[in-house]
Design an enzyme around this catalytic site. Structure first.
Site, PDB file in Angstrom:
ATOM      1  N   MET A 163       0.775  -1.168  -0.066  1.00 18.13           N
ATOM      2  CA  MET A 163      -0.097  -0.037   0.180  1.00 18.13           C
ATOM      3  C   MET A 163       0.853   1.249   0.096  1.00 18.13           C
ATOM      4  O   MET A 163       0.843   2.102  -0.979  1.00 18.13           O
ATOM      5  CB  MET A 163      -1.029  -0.097   1.432  1.00 18.13           C
ATOM      6  CG  MET A 163      -1.948  -1.088   1.320  1.00 18.13           C
ATOM      7  SD  MET A 163      -2.979  -0.678   2.693  1.00 18.13           S
ATOM      8  CE  MET A 163      -3.565  -2.499   3.303  1.00 18.13           C
ATOM      9  N   GLU A 170       3.448   4.289  -0.005  1.00 13.38           N
ATOM     10  CA  GLU A 170       4.592   4.766  -1.029  1.00 13.38           C
ATOM     11  C   GLU A 170       5.292   5.824  -0.512  1.00 13.38           C
ATOM     12  O   GLU A 170       4.949   6.401   0.875  1.00 13.38           O
ATOM     13  CB  GLU A 170       3.941   5.163  -2.346  1.00 13.38           C
ATOM     14  CG  GLU A 170       2.961   4.201  -3.127  1.00 13.38           C
ATOM     15  CD  GLU A 170       2.436   4.820  -4.178  1.00 13.38           C
ATOM     16  OE1 GLU A 170       1.786   3.925  -4.866  1.00 13.38           O
ATOM     17  OE2 GLU A 170       2.502   5.865  -4.506  1.00 13.38           O
ATOM     18  N   THR A 181       5.762  -4.863   4.819  1.00 14.56           N
ATOM     19  CA  THR A 181       6.445  -5.957   5.864  1.00 14.56           C
ATOM     20  C   THR A 181       6.269  -7.239   4.748  1.00 14.56           C
ATOM     21  O   THR A 181       5.419  -7.314   4.300  1.00 14.56           O
ATOM     22  CB  THR A 181       4.996  -6.124   6.770  1.00 14.56           C
ATOM     23  OG1 THR A 181       5.112  -4.960   7.487  1.00 14.56           O
ATOM     24  CG2 THR A 181       5.336  -7.221   7.626  1.00 14.56           C
ATOM     25  N   PRO A 239     -10.506  -3.114   9.030  1.00 21.97           N
ATOM     26  CA  PRO A 239     -10.798  -3.345  10.455  1.00 21.97           C
ATOM     27  C   PRO A 239     -10.257  -4.724  11.053  1.00 21.97           C
ATOM     28  O   PRO A 239      -9.897  -4.579  12.120  1.00 21.97           O
ATOM     29  CB  PRO A 239     -12.467  -3.588  10.488  1.00 21.97           C
ATOM     30  CG  PRO A 239     -12.583  -2.823   9.169  1.00 21.97           C
ATOM     31  CD  PRO A 239     -11.560  -2.808   8.220  1.00 21.97           C
ATOM     32  N   GLU A 252      -7.413  -5.967  10.117  1.00 18.55           N
ATOM     33  CA  GLU A 252      -5.962  -5.706  10.325  1.00 18.55           C
ATOM     34  C   GLU A 252      -5.871  -4.814  11.507  1.00 18.55           C
ATOM     35  O   GLU A 252      -4.687  -5.256  12.362  1.00 18.55           O
ATOM     36  CB  GLU A 252      -5.357  -5.017   8.934  1.00 18.55           C
ATOM     37  CG  GLU A 252      -3.982  -4.583   9.202  1.00 18.55           C
ATOM     38  CD  GLU A 252      -3.448  -3.662   7.827  1.00 18.55           C
ATOM     39  OE1 GLU A 252      -2.357  -3.095   8.254  1.00 18.55           O
ATOM     40  OE2 GLU A 252      -4.332  -3.608   7.124  1.00 18.55           O
ATOM     41  N   GLN A 276       5.336   3.248  47.503  1.00 14.84           N
ATOM     42  CA  GLN A 276       4.144   3.554  47.319  1.00 14.84           C
ATOM     43  C   GLN A 276       3.986   4.049  45.786  1.00 14.84           C
ATOM     44  O   GLN A 276       3.047   3.699  44.925  1.00 14.84           O
ATOM     45  CB  GLN A 276       3.527   4.714  48.123  1.00 14.84           C
ATOM     46  CG  GLN A 276       2.122   4.948  47.594  1.00 14.84           C
ATOM     47  CD  GLN A 276       1.523   6.239  48.706  1.00 14.84           C
ATOM     48  OE1 GLN A 276       1.917   7.488  48.349  1.00 14.84           O
ATOM     49  NE2 GLN A 276       0.668   5.816  49.606  1.00 14.84           N
ATOM     50  N   GLN A 282      10.989   2.724  32.894  1.00 17.58           N
ATOM     51  CA  GLN A 282      11.350   3.735  33.894  1.00 17.58           C
ATOM     52  C   GLN A 282      11.640   3.009  35.116  1.00 17.58           C
ATOM     53  O   GLN A 282      12.398   3.312  36.064  1.00 17.58           O
ATOM     54  CB  GLN A 282      10.410   4.915  34.044  1.00 17.58           C
ATOM     55  CG  GLN A 282      10.614   6.055  35.105  1.00 17.58           C
ATOM     56  CD  GLN A 282      11.634   6.808  34.555  1.00 17.58           C
ATOM     57  OE1 GLN A 282      12.030   6.934  33.285  1.00 17.58           O
ATOM     58  NE2 GLN A 282      12.328   7.575  35.369  1.00 17.58           N
TER      59      GLN A 282
END
Length: 381
Positions: free
Chosen positions: A126, A128, A159, A242, A244, A281, A338
């Site tokens: 798809m 480009e 892909t 949808p 995908e 905490q 983190q």
């Protein structure tokens, strides 16, 4: 909350996939990342285990079962084993509707047995260099000359682009007609004028072959067109997007869950100021927030899978799942990194690799911004 999406046969299938991942993928994935590609033999091994083409009719070697829960099992196990190089979800979740539902009997006989066995690897072209989310803006052309099309153009970010044997190419057969001038044409490996460019060097997903594709006067038989007529391609794409996007959401939810589980274990064992960091905490509050949001996302995605199986998943609901879960995935992994401190920045730790691999999730399959636009337009202001 207890997850009740899967039946016994799905749980048994998960054991098969998990054993395959442990035996055939995990020991080799680091090498594949250095090489930038997954060997074709791995695809054939997966095909032998029945991991491809669940919806392919039995006469062509498939299971003949339209049940996206099997697809979800594979995606989840790939994610949880950190095997971002496997392009199986593109083959199973994205390509299957094209090669199963849009092909005629002759095309099915040519392509489906190899699709199921893993001998024919698929891709869809798809994007480009000048057209990503705007599919109406593509410039690759297909000019009809008798019983052939002559294709010229360039695609990028594809892909499975290096490994692919069958590439569904989004072309313009009538550039002046915009959406109604789009046609999907299958280009096969070895076709004269079809060239593969670079195996692109990405931030993450290093073992996934993502390529540039070039088409210079590529003559393709009209018999390789998907659908009976020219000009149906845009609507075929809109119909299949949808699923995908749900596949991407399944991966996002699984990734968030997996990294969160790893981080909780890390916080139980990592010491700071004489006690494990999970006892602080701030750590508990961060993990509580992430666990809540991840759990909520999981159950929305599972509901979408049920809707897809029932033929009721809308483009709007898929867009909601796609943007929310992928943004959450990046949030969860970033905050988990983190909590790992300096070790989180080391690629020997799964959280670091997941952080690199996850960034593209809010981009491909339609960016977050495009997903919000799809949802916003549904309000009919």
């Amino acid at each position: 909350m207890e997850r009740d999406l899967f039946d016994e046969e799905h749980l048994l299938f998960r054991e098969t996939v998990r054993e395959f991942m442990t035996r055939e993928v995990v020991p080799h994935h680091a090498r594949w990342e250095k090489e930038g590609i997954v060997p074709r033999e791995v695809w054939k091994q997966a095909g032998e285990l029945g991991m491809f083409g669940f919806s392919v009719p039995e006469e062509y070697g498939g299971a003949g079962v339209k049940d996206f829960r099997y697809n979800a099992v594979i995606v989840e196990e790939i994610i949880r084993h950190g095997a971002s190089g496997l392009g199986f979800s593109l083959h199973n979740d994205v390509m299957a509707p094209y090669v199963v539902d849009l092909t005629n009997d002759e095309q099915k006989q040519r392509w489906l047995p190899g699709f199921v066995s893993g001998e024919l690897i698929t891709a869809i072209a798809m994007s480009e260099p000048g057209a990503g989310s705007d599919l109406q803006g593509i410039r690759t052309t297909a000019v009809r000359e008798g019983d052939h099309y002559v294709i010229n153009g360039q695609k990028t970010f594809i892909t499975n682009g290096i490994n692919a044997d069958l590439v569904v190419v989004v072309t313009k057969t009538d550039p002046a007609a915009r959406a109604r001038g789009t046609t999907l044409i299958v280009v096969e490996r070895g076709t004269e004028g079809f060239q593969r460019g670079r195996n692109l060097d990405k931030v993450g997903m290093k073992a996934q072959d993502t390529a540039e594709l070039f088409f210079e006067n590529v003559r393709v038989p009209v018999a390789n067109r998907l659908g009976p007529n020219d000009g149906e391609g845009f609507f075929q794409l809109m119909h299949n997007l949808p699923q995908e996007r749900l596949s991407i959401a399944v991966a996002a939810a699984a990734s968030a869950e997996s990294v969160l589980e790893q981080t909780i274990e890390y916080c139980r064992s990592r010491q700071a100021f004489g006690r494990n960091i999970g006892s602080f905490q701030n750590t508990r509050f961060v993990l509580a927030e992430l666990a809540t949001e991840t759990d909520i996302a999981r159950h929305y995605v599972d509901k979408c899978i049920i809707a897809l199986n029932a033929g009721k998943l809308t483009a709007v609901d898929a867009a909601k799942a796609k943007w929310w879960t992928t943004e959450l995935q990046n949030k969860v992994i970033d905050r988990c990194l983190q909590l790992h401190g300096g070790y989180g920045y080391m690629t020997e730790y799964p959280v670091a690799r997941a952080w690199l691999d996850s960034r593209v999730q809010t981009i491909y399959g339609g960016t977050t911004e495009i997903m919000k636009e799809i949802i916003g337009r549904s309000f009919d202001f």
